[in-house]
Each structure stands twice: as structure tokens, then as C-alpha cells.
Write a protein that holds these residues in place. Structure first.
Motif, PDB file in Angstrom:
ATOM      1  N   GLY A 298     -13.451  -4.055   5.633  1.00 62.38           N
ATOM      2  CA  GLY A 298     -13.384  -5.442   6.101  1.00 62.38           C
ATOM      3  C   GLY A 298     -13.014  -6.450   5.035  1.00 62.38           C
ATOM      4  N   MET A 299     -12.158  -6.059   4.103  1.00 61.56           N
ATOM      5  CA  MET A 299     -11.735  -6.994   3.048  1.00 61.56           C
ATOM      6  C   MET A 299     -10.278  -7.404   3.262  1.00 61.56           C
ATOM      7  SD  MET A 299     -13.539  -5.453  -0.409  1.00 61.56           S
ATOM      8  CE  MET A 299     -12.988  -3.765  -0.159  1.00 61.56           C
ATOM      9  N   MET A 300      -9.960  -8.623   2.809  1.00 60.37           N
ATOM     10  CA  MET A 300      -8.598  -9.162   2.904  1.00 60.37           C
ATOM     11  C   MET A 300      -7.847  -8.853   1.617  1.00 60.37           C
ATOM     12  SD  MET A 300      -7.590 -13.141   3.617  1.00 60.37           S
ATOM     13  CE  MET A 300      -5.887 -13.688   3.792  1.00 60.37           C
TER      14      MET A 300
ATOM     15  N   ASP B  91     -11.245  10.727  -1.890  1.00 56.86           N
ATOM     16  CA  ASP B  91     -12.641  10.421  -2.208  1.00 56.86           C
ATOM     17  C   ASP B  91     -12.740   9.509  -3.430  1.00 56.86           C
ATOM     18  OD1 ASP B  91     -13.470  11.942  -0.106  1.00 56.86           O
ATOM     19  OD2 ASP B  91     -13.899  13.745  -1.294  1.00 56.86           O
ATOM     20  N   SER B  92     -11.844   9.726  -4.387  1.00 52.58           N
ATOM     21  CA  SER B  92     -11.858   8.911  -5.602  1.00 52.58           C
ATOM     22  C   SER B  92     -11.537   7.448  -5.288  1.00 52.58           C
ATOM     23  CB  SER B  92     -10.851   9.470  -6.613  1.00 52.58           C
ATOM     24  OG  SER B  92     -10.749   8.628  -7.735  1.00 52.58           O
ATOM     25  N   ILE B  93     -10.479   7.207  -4.507  1.00 52.09           N
ATOM     26  CA  ILE B  93     -10.098   5.823  -4.182  1.00 52.09           C
ATOM     27  C   ILE B  93     -11.117   5.191  -3.242  1.00 52.09           C
ATOM     28  CG2 ILE B  93      -8.602   6.348  -2.203  1.00 52.09           C
ATOM     29  CD1 ILE B  93      -7.766   3.836  -4.983  1.00 52.09           C
ATOM     30  N   ARG B  94     -11.719   6.020  -2.352  1.00 44.60           N
ATOM     31  CA  ARG B  94     -12.723   5.488  -1.425  1.00 44.60           C
ATOM     32  C   ARG B  94     -13.963   5.018  -2.176  1.00 44.60           C
ATOM     33  NH1 ARG B  94     -17.160   7.460   0.561  1.00 44.60           N
ATOM     34  NH2 ARG B  94     -16.698   9.584  -0.189  1.00 44.60           N
ATOM     35  N   GLU B  95     -14.394   5.788  -3.154  1.00 46.84           N
ATOM     36  CA  GLU B  95     -15.564   5.399  -3.934  1.00 46.84           C
ATOM     37  C   GLU B  95     -15.304   4.104  -4.711  1.00 46.84           C
ATOM     38  OE1 GLU B  95     -16.455   8.702  -6.397  1.00 46.84           O
ATOM     39  OE2 GLU B  95     -17.106  10.008  -4.731  1.00 46.84           O
ATOM     40  N   THR B  96     -14.073   3.969  -5.218  1.00 48.04           N
ATOM     41  CA  THR B  96     -13.725   2.758  -5.966  1.00 48.04           C
ATOM     42  C   THR B  96     -13.756   1.538  -5.054  1.00 48.04           C
ATOM     43  OG1 THR B  96     -12.304   4.064  -7.427  1.00 48.04           O
ATOM     44  CG2 THR B  96     -11.975   1.687  -7.426  1.00 48.04           C
ATOM     45  N   ILE B  97     -13.118   1.652  -3.866  1.00 50.83           N
ATOM     46  CA  ILE B  97     -13.076   0.520  -2.932  1.00 50.83           C
ATOM     47  C   ILE B  97     -14.485   0.206  -2.424  1.00 50.83           C
ATOM     48  CG2 ILE B  97     -12.115  -0.320  -0.751  1.00 50.83           C
ATOM     49  CD1 ILE B  97     -10.047  -0.023  -2.984  1.00 50.83           C
TER      50      ILE B  97
ATOM     51  N   ILE C 181      -9.476  -9.330  -1.986  1.00 52.93           N
ATOM     52  CA  ILE C 181      -8.932  -8.643  -3.164  1.00 52.93           C
ATOM     53  C   ILE C 181      -7.524  -9.169  -3.410  1.00 52.93           C
ATOM     54  CG2 ILE C 181      -8.174  -6.435  -4.124  1.00 52.93           C
ATOM     55  CD1 ILE C 181     -10.398  -5.062  -2.607  1.00 52.93           C
ATOM     56  N   VAL C 182      -7.250  -9.547  -4.636  1.00 51.59           N
ATOM     57  CA  VAL C 182      -5.916 -10.004  -5.017  1.00 51.59           C
ATOM     58  C   VAL C 182      -5.363  -9.022  -6.037  1.00 51.59           C
ATOM     59  CG1 VAL C 182      -4.548 -11.860  -6.029  1.00 51.59           C
ATOM     60  CG2 VAL C 182      -6.529 -12.411  -4.611  1.00 51.59           C
ATOM     61  N   SER C 183      -4.174  -8.472  -5.754  1.00 51.63           N
ATOM     62  CA  SER C 183      -3.551  -7.482  -6.633  1.00 51.63           C
ATOM     63  C   SER C 183      -2.297  -8.065  -7.269  1.00 51.63           C
ATOM     64  CB  SER C 183      -3.198  -6.221  -5.835  1.00 51.63           C
ATOM     65  OG  SER C 183      -2.457  -5.326  -6.629  1.00 51.63           O
ATOM     66  N   GLY C 184      -2.129  -7.765  -8.550  1.00 44.49           N
ATOM     67  CA  GLY C 184      -0.940  -8.231  -9.255  1.00 44.49           C
ATOM     68  C   GLY C 184       0.188  -7.228  -9.253  1.00 44.49           C
ATOM     69  N   SER C 185      -0.010  -6.066  -8.597  1.00 50.88           N
ATOM     70  CA  SER C 185       1.029  -5.037  -8.559  1.00 50.88           C
ATOM     71  C   SER C 185       0.939  -4.302  -7.223  1.00 50.88           C
ATOM     72  CB  SER C 185       0.860  -4.085  -9.752  1.00 50.88           C
ATOM     73  OG  SER C 185       1.924  -3.178  -9.837  1.00 50.88           O
ATOM     74  N   SER C 186       1.462  -3.095  -7.193  1.00 52.33           N
ATOM     75  CA  SER C 186       1.551  -2.345  -5.935  1.00 52.33           C
ATOM     76  C   SER C 186       0.173  -1.874  -5.468  1.00 52.33           C
ATOM     77  CB  SER C 186       2.474  -1.136  -6.114  1.00 52.33           C
ATOM     78  OG  SER C 186       1.963  -0.281  -7.116  1.00 52.33           O
ATOM     79  N   VAL C 187       0.068  -1.678  -4.169  1.00 54.71           N
ATOM     80  CA  VAL C 187      -1.160  -1.169  -3.541  1.00 54.71           C
ATOM     81  C   VAL C 187      -0.772   0.045  -2.700  1.00 54.71           C
ATOM     82  CG1 VAL C 187      -3.102  -1.701  -2.023  1.00 54.71           C
ATOM     83  CG2 VAL C 187      -2.129  -3.494  -3.484  1.00 54.71           C
ATOM     84  N   SER C 188      -1.423   1.181  -2.949  1.00 50.88           N
ATOM     85  CA  SER C 188      -1.088   2.393  -2.195  1.00 50.88           C
ATOM     86  C   SER C 188      -1.576   2.277  -0.750  1.00 50.88           C
ATOM     87  CB  SER C 188      -1.712   3.622  -2.867  1.00 50.88           C
ATOM     88  OG  SER C 188      -3.131   3.545  -2.795  1.00 50.88           O
ATOM     89  N   GLU C 189      -0.994   3.090   0.121  1.00 47.36           N
ATOM     90  CA  GLU C 189      -1.360   3.041   1.539  1.00 47.36           C
ATOM     91  C   GLU C 189      -2.801   3.485   1.764  1.00 47.36           C
ATOM     92  OE1 GLU C 189       1.377   5.185   3.921  1.00 47.36           O
ATOM     93  OE2 GLU C 189       3.098   3.940   3.366  1.00 47.36           O
ATOM     94  N   ILE C 190      -3.242   4.486   1.034  1.00 48.08           N
ATOM     95  CA  ILE C 190      -4.610   4.974   1.204  1.00 48.08           C
ATOM     96  C   ILE C 190      -5.613   3.909   0.735  1.00 48.08           C
ATOM     97  CG2 ILE C 190      -4.663   6.115  -1.057  1.00 48.08           C
ATOM     98  CD1 ILE C 190      -6.252   7.422   2.225  1.00 48.08           C
ATOM     99  N   ALA C 191      -5.238   3.158  -0.333  1.00 49.01           N
ATOM    100  CA  ALA C 191      -6.117   2.074  -0.796  1.00 49.01           C
ATOM    101  C   ALA C 191      -6.183   0.970   0.254  1.00 49.01           C
ATOM    102  CB  ALA C 191      -5.614   1.528  -2.126  1.00 49.01           C
ATOM    103  N   LEU C 192      -5.016   0.618   0.825  1.00 49.16           N
ATOM    104  CA  LEU C 192      -4.979  -0.408   1.875  1.00 49.16           C
ATOM    105  C   LEU C 192      -5.836   0.011   3.077  1.00 49.16           C
ATOM    106  CD1 LEU C 192      -3.860  -3.049   3.038  1.00 49.16           C
ATOM    107  CD2 LEU C 192      -1.813  -1.789   3.750  1.00 49.16           C
ATOM    108  N   HIS C 193      -5.805   1.307   3.416  1.00 54.01           N
ATOM    109  CA  HIS C 193      -6.586   1.832   4.541  1.00 54.01           C
ATOM    110  C   HIS C 193      -8.080   1.591   4.309  1.00 54.01           C
ATOM    111  CE1 HIS C 193      -8.335   4.601   7.451  1.00 54.01           C
ATOM    112  NE2 HIS C 193      -8.936   5.244   6.442  1.00 54.01           N
ATOM    113  N   TYR C 194      -8.582   1.917   3.114  1.00 56.04           N
ATOM    114  CA  TYR C 194     -10.010   1.749   2.834  1.00 56.04           C
ATOM    115  C   TYR C 194     -10.388   0.272   2.673  1.00 56.04           C
ATOM    116  CZ  TYR C 194     -10.739   6.766   2.443  1.00 56.04           C
ATOM    117  OH  TYR C 194     -10.842   8.103   2.737  1.00 56.04           O
ATOM    118  N   ILE C 195      -9.469  -0.548   2.173  1.00 54.80           N
ATOM    119  CA  ILE C 195      -9.740  -1.990   2.076  1.00 54.80           C
ATOM    120  C   ILE C 195      -9.940  -2.575   3.473  1.00 54.80           C
ATOM    121  CG2 ILE C 195      -8.673  -4.220   1.484  1.00 54.80           C
ATOM    122  CD1 ILE C 195      -7.410  -2.798  -0.956  1.00 54.80           C
TER     123      ILE C 195
END
Length: 608
Positions: free
Chosen positions: A372-374, A337-343, A354-368
Motif C-alpha cells: 500500500g505504498m505510493m 524473498d530478498s526484495i520482499r523483506e527489503t520492501i 517511496i521516491v526513487s532516483g533510478s529504475s524500479v524493477s517489476e517485482i519491487a513495484l509489485h511488493y510496493i
């Protein structure tokens, strides 16, 4: 004169001066405290040495008589120090070292210049005719030759081109000076003549301008100025590359041309294909693929996060006691819920990329993906900085919904496969794009590196055009006309300075001579033909490397940038006179242990 023998059979000479006897022997054979001296007529005598007040002699008492022994400079320095002085040991030795370095780079000059194969201390192979790269990888240690290296590096920093001209001219100036020293001229007389000749060149050069660039936004005019610089690096591709570079530079040219920044033209090397497959994009090209399934977005806002996109970690560690499966489920659900609210907050701000300079967790990638974001990952902080410059965004350290001022905008972001390499392209269609990318293609890494160096030279020449759009005749025409006028100036100059001025003038012949030799023509015949044409008033006549005849540089459209040539001649003259001013070389013994690391003046990325 009387010969005296030391106990170790070293001969010394006793000279009679005003009823006093002096023994002159190398001080390296003298012990600082006690030593044995024996003559052929007496037995060894114990003697004590005392230093004289001038530190040039050591006083020795033999048979109640005082004798002075000559001291050397190294006696004042630590053991292992070296000292060279005089014309033969210092000046001519320095000239020889500079001449050897100049000879290495000289044959790489011009369209038919030869390549050098260099393997550096890391066993990396370089095959190139670019003088700046050759000098950088040679790791020169001789102090006089190092002066030529520093001059070439200064030319590279200021102009980005003409490094070979600096080294070759400085080496030829010094070689001509060596001949004058052998004739009996003093180095100060040569320096005076060289300084006068250098001042005269600066007045001559103004009268030899043959072309002026009026509009730096005109592609055809810019191409005409770039072709000569590119032909010396990539002969045969100069027309194609000048078109590519002109487009890339004009795309990012600011309203005030003198503010043009060479870092705004980026180069991306992708193996495969041929040089003619090289293309230019308005925007940034990054090798790599986008994360997730969305590979293309048009007219989207961009959020750049320098840190990773993941659940935040607390500063302190703690333990959570879970007793049943419901508590475990609720715990995981709280994180989701925390990562979903942020995304969701990022998506509500209108962000499409979205451009990330480091790692992206799988759950964050799922909500991205769900919103509908790249997603694009750029691990390099320097690439991240360039991207922010391209799209006009601010890199964010804290993960969260950005404010409108922190967002960037891009007309088109998509993944394209170039050759067998996937690339993410941030393309801008608006006129005021700040970054332009040249995608270089080539069959081998050496070709890619050489094309990149040629592009770098071309972009720097364009920068020079923005400052000063005047051009001189190329193909050796300018150098021979300077030589001809300087020789006339030498004939009208009284005193010994005329010999130095004439030698300075003859040194300019090395440029057309080298162009002729590397092209397989008779250099002496060509130089005499060009001189004959210049005497008739055709001062723009130079060498046509294909036919070996004298031909107008204006007709061949071979132009050299005025500001680059002017700066190179100044540097070469100053370097030559600096080397000639040295009359002693004093070298301390190198310190032991590991060498200190070189200080990097930049921010860690040599290409940024």
C-alpha cells in the motif's frame, strides 16, 4: 626633406637631425637580416640590420654611414598580432562598440519595449525583451563591449534586475564622452568629472526616496513594489503576476527576511491555457506520473532512495548451475524473498511514499503496491535534491529500512492533470514550508519562457526588498531629477570637470527619452514638461505612457527598488570610466585548434 625609394617602390623620408640622417619607414617592410635599398642616385647596396638597444629603431649601414629605421610594436610580438593606439584607433573605436551594444538593448526598455528575435549558435530561437537574455545569447567578442556584458552579468547576479539600465547608461556615458573628446578634452579630465558626478549621485539618491516597505509579509505592500518591475516585462499582466509572486515568496519567507533564498521559489512550465491560468502551490510540483495504481496519499512519511529499487548486484561475476525446474524455482524465489523483506522493512518503518532516483524493477513495484505504498520516480538528481528540501528527508544510497531521522513528511501527495500534462504535487499545508512552486501556463513555449523570466525578476526584486525596503520614483522621474541636480552641481564646479559632469547629467535623460519613444510620444516635449514640473517642486513626476503627460509616480504606484538602482548606476559609471582609461589595444593572434570548453561554476544545473 629628401625622398628615397626602396627596391619595392616604397617611399621614405630622410630628415636632417644634427648632421645625422634618419630614414623612417614601416618596419614591416624591413627584412630582419638582409634587404636591398636603392636611392635615385645610386645602385642597390647590400646592408646588414642591427637592432638598437631601445628596440624602437633598426640600424642600417649605407655607404659606411649608419641610419636608423623606426620599429613598430608588432615587431616585438608574434606574427599576426594587432595593435591600435591613440584617440581615434583605441578610445573612439571602443566607444563605438559599446554604443552599438547599448543601442540593441535600449529599445527593449520599459513596458512598451520592443522584442528582439535571436537565433543562437545552436539554432534555438529566442523572442524576448529581457536584456539579460539578449546579452547572454549575443555572444559578444569585442573587448570593450565585453566590459558592458560583464557589468550587466554582475548586475544580474547581485540584483536579478536592472541589466538594461546598466548597459544603456554606460553606453550613453561613453557616447557623451566621445563628444567631449572631439571638443579637445583629455580622457583623464572626463574620467575625473565622471567620478565626481558619480559620488554626487550617491548623495542625491538618498534624498529622492518616495516610498518605504515596512512589512515584507504584507501581500498588498509587496505587490505595490513588484508591479513596476513586472510591467517592464509583461505589461498588462503585472497585477496578476505580482499577486502570484507575492504569495509564493511570502510562503517560503524565513523568520529572518534577509535570509530569503530565491531558489526556494520554483517554476514549472506546462503548455496550454492562458497566462491567467498560472497558479501557486505550497510545495513542489513535478511534471510526470506516479508509478503503479496508488495516486494519492495524505499525511505520509517519505523515503527517498537516490539509487534504484532493485535486487543488489554482486561485485564479481559467477555461474550458477541449475539442473532441474525445482532448483530454478528456488533460485527465483530466493530473489523474490530478498526484495520482499527489503520492501516490508521499509513499510514497517511507517513509509507511505517511496521516491526513487533510478529504475524500479517489476517485482519491487509489485511488493510496493502490495504493502500500500505510493511510488514516484525522479530521474533528475537536482529534482531529488529539491524534493528532499521540500519534505525534509535525507537521500539514501543503500536500499533498506530507513531510520526515523532519514524520513521526510508531506501533508498531501497526489497526481493531478494540469492541461494535458500529468503532474505529481507534493503539497505542504504547514507554515514553515521551504519550497513554493509556481505552475506557469501559456499557449507557446516562447510565452512560457518570457513569463518565467518575469517571475525570476520579480522574485529577485522581493529579495532586494527584504534587504532594503526603500523605493525611488519610477517612470523616468528619478533620472530627470538626478540630471537636473547634477547640472546645477556642474554650474557650480570650476575647471574643465564641469563639462564632464554636465555630460554625465545629460546622459540620464536617455531613460525617460527611451520610455517616451517606445510608447510613441514626443520625447523632447515630454522631457521639457517633466523638467518644468520638477522645477516647481514636484520631483516625483514622471511619464504616464498611456497619455504622454507628466504625472506623479506615487499616484501611478510606479516604484523602482532603491538598492537595485544604486548598484546599477555605480556599475555603469565604473564601466564607462574603465573603457575611457584604455588608450591602446594589443591583440595576439588567436591560437589554432578547438577552443577550450567553458568552465561551469555551478553544479551542472543552471536552474538550480
Amino acid at each position: 626633406m629628401t625622398n628615397v625609394t626602396l627596391s619595392n617602390h616604397i617611399l621614405l623620408t630622410k630628415a636632417k637631425e644634427k648632421a645625422a640622417f634618419r630614414y623612417f619607414i614601416p618596419s614591416s617592410f624591413l627584412n630582419k637580416f638582409d634587404f636591398q635599398i636603392s636611392t635615385r642616385s645610386s645602385s642597390p647596396i647590400k646592408s646588414q640590420i642591427e637592432h638598437s638597444t631601445t628596440f624602437r629603431y633598426k640600424e642600417v649601414e649605407i655607404d659606411n654611414r649608419s641610419y636608423k629605421f623606426m620599429m613598430q610594436l608588432t615587431d616585438m610580438l608574434k606574427d599576426g598580432a594587432k595593435h591600435f593606439s591613440g584617440r581615434d584607433e583605441a578610445i573612439l573605436r571602443n566607444i563605438e562598440a559599446a554604443k552599438q551594444l547599448a543601442e540593441i538593448t535600449r529599445t527593449s526598455m520599459g513596458p512598451n519595449g520592443m522584442n528582439k528575435m535571436i537565433i543562437n549558435h545552436l539554432e534555438k530561437l529566442f523572442v524576448t525583451n529581457d536584456a539579460a537574455t539578449i546579452i547572454k545569447q549575443l555572444d559578444v567578442v569585442h573587448p570593450a563591449a565585453k566590459m558592458l556584458v560583464l557589468a550587466a552579468q554582475m548586475q544580474e547576479q547581485e540584483m536579478g534586475d536592472g541589466t538594461n539600465l546598466v548597459v544603456t547608461l554606460a553606453g550613453e556615458f561613453l557616447q557623451k564622452a566621445a563628444a567631449l573628446l572631439e571638443m579637445g578634452l583629455h580622457s583623464s579630465e572626463i574620467i575625473f568629472g565622471y567620478d565626481r558626478a558619480g559620488e554626487k549621485v550617491q548623495s542625491i539618491i538618498e534624498s529622492l526616496i518616495v516610498h518605504t516597505l515596512t512589512d515584507v509579509r504584507n501581500i498588498d505592500e509587496v505587490k505595490k513594489g513588484l508591479k513596476s518591475a513586472l510591467a517592464s516585462k509583461q505589461y498588462g499582466y503585472e497585477t496578476f503576476l505580482s499577486d502570484i509572486i507575492a504569495k509564493a515568496c511570502i510562503q517560503v519567507l524565513p523568520k529572518k527576511p534577509s535570509n530569503f533564498n530565491v531558489d526556494n521559489v520554483r517554476v514549472t512550465k506546462i503548455p496550454g491555457g492562458g497566462v491567467t491560468d498560472t497558479s501557486v502551490f505550497k510545495g513542489l510540483v513535478v511534471a510526470g506520473d506516479a508509478e503503479g495504481a496508488i495516486k494519492r496519499v495524505e499525511k505520509g512519511k517519505i523515503a527517498v532512495f537516490a539509487s534504484g529499487i532493485d535486487i543488489g548486484k554482486t561485485e564479481t561475476t559467477g555461474k550458477v548451475l541449475i539442473t532441474n525446474d525445482t532448483e530454478l524455482l528456488n533460485f527465483s524465489k530466493g530473489e523474490e524473498d530478498s526484495i520482499r523483506e527489503t520492501i516490508q522493512g521499509i513499510a514497517d518503518a511507517g513509509v507511505k511514499i517511496i521516491v526513487s532516483g533510478s529504475s524500479v524493477s517489476e517485482i519491487a513495484l509489485h511488493y510496493i503496491e502490495r504493502y500500500g505504498m505510493m511510488l514516484v520516480k525522479l530521474p533528475s538528481k537536482f529534482q531529488l535534491r529539491r524534493l528532499c528540501k521540500t519534505v525534509g528527508s535525507t537521500p539514501l544510497v543503500k536500499l533498506g529500512a530507513p531510520i526515523p531521522e532519514e524520513l521526510g513528511y508531506c501533508d498531501e501527495v497526489y497526481v493531478e492533470e494540469i492541461g494535458s500534462t500529468k503532474c505529481v504535487i507534493f503539497r505542504q499545508t504547514r507554515e514553515d514550508s521551504e519550497i513554493s512552486s509556481i505552475v506557469v501556463r501559456g499557449s507557446t513555449n516562447n510565452i512560457l519562457d518570457d513569463i518565467e523570466r518575469a517571475i525570476d525578476d520579480g522574485v529577485n526584486v522581493f529579495k532586494g526588498m527584504c534587504k532594503d525596503g526603500r523605493f525611488l520614483a519610477g517612470a523616468g522621474a528619478f533620472e530627470l531629477e538626478v540630471s537636473r541636480q547634477l547640472q546645477q552641481f556642474a554650474d557650480a564646479t570650476p575647471g574643465l570637470a564641469q563639462y564632464a559632469i554636465r555630460a554625465y547629467a545629460e546622459a540620464f535623460e536617455i531613460i525617460p527619452r527611451t520610455l517616451a519613444e517606445t510608447s510613441g510620444h514626443d520625447a523632447t516635449k515630454i522631457i521639457s514638461n517633466i523638467y518644468a514640473a520638477h522645477t516647481k517642486g514636484n520631483t516625483d513626476f514622471g511619464l504616464d505612457i498611456e497619455t504622454g503627460n507628466a504625472k506623479s509616480a506615487k499616484e501611478m504606484e510606479i516604484f523602482d527598488l532603491f538598492i537595485g538602482k544604486q548598484y546599477a548606476i555605480k556599475l555603469a559609471t565604473n564601466t564607462a570610466t574603465t573603457v575611457l582609461r584604455v588608450d591602446q589595444i594589443i591583440m595576439s593572434k588567436p591560437a589554432g585548434g578547438p577552443k577550450a570548453p567553458k568552465q561551469n561554476s555551478g553544479d551542472g544545473d543552471p536552474d538550480f
